[in-house]
Write an enzyme that holds these catalytic residues in place. Sequence first.
Site, PDB file in Angstrom:
ATOM      1  N   LYS A 129       5.252  58.759  94.122  1.00 39.82           N
ATOM      2  CA  LYS A 129       5.789  60.095  94.355  1.00 39.82           C
ATOM      3  C   LYS A 129       4.879  61.182  93.788  1.00 39.82           C
ATOM      4  CE  LYS A 129      10.542  58.952  95.339  1.00 39.82           C
ATOM      5  NZ  LYS A 129      11.964  59.134  95.017  1.00 39.82           N
ATOM      6  N   ARG A 188      12.608  50.645  93.029  1.00 41.25           N
ATOM      7  CA  ARG A 188      12.247  50.685  94.451  1.00 41.25           C
ATOM      8  C   ARG A 188      10.756  50.980  94.533  1.00 41.25           C
ATOM      9  NH1 ARG A 188      11.915  54.476  98.599  1.00 41.25           N
ATOM     10  NH2 ARG A 188      12.665  53.758 100.644  1.00 41.25           N
TER      11      ARG A 188
END
Length: 287
Positions: free
Chosen positions: A226, A266
């Site tokens: 991210k 995740r």
Amino acid sequence: MTEQTLPSLPVPGLPGPVVMGIVNVTPDSFSDGGRFAHTEAAVAHGLELMAAGADVLDIGGESTRPGATRPVLEEELDRVVPVITALAAAGAVISVDTMRSEVAAAAVAAGAAVVNDVSGGLADPEILDVAASTGALYLGMHWRAHSTDMQSEAFTHYDGGVVAGVRRELESRLEAYRAAGIAEDRIILDPGLGFAKTADDNWLLVEALDEIESLGFPLLVGASRKSFLGALLADADGTPRPVSGREHAGAALTLLLAQRGVWGVRVHDVTATQDVLKVWRRVAALT
């Protein structure tokens, strides 16, 4: 953070977090857009992640990167259902990454055991009824707006700070989950790193996961590749590290999350994640 007892889910019983491997069946995901947009490529990638040690495969047909445009319902169904059908038949534990009740219902019918709803039921409240009626594990994330708007200042401002705001809003969503009839042992919470949050907000949430865990539910954390990792690793002129160069930082964060006792992580790179967890388990066995 205290170690969580895993809700009923057919995954290996090793200590440490459930490893959820990401399969983006999309042309526009931020990390690997287009690589696995076709059924055959997505299934092959899912099988590779299984071989690398993924406990769960998270199959998604809608990109949630900032600015992404939503696919129409039929397009999302066409992307994910054939992939879920094939990978479930191969023995994978499947999670469907969707905000739509119709997609969640079709995915569970095709073999999915988990509904991973990044909107926490706000985008389509009927998805909660699907989770309740099917008994699927429900992952409810903190969310405020769709991708086109979520990073605007209107949605990244939190009265009382991001940690208190996220906790308060997740607590409100828990009331909706209970009202829909989702069993409490079928609920996992996700603080929603990267969704309606600044880079600093994400780090504050990582540091304060205990505050979110105090709601009494296990946590899934999705930090892989991210932008807040890219910002941390920016070069001297402030240019963020490209997506392809964020994996080591992600692996380091996975180790910290494992030590904190999160229920699941995740990730895109399952091999790196499992390598980190093997070292952590080996050292933990000595103590």
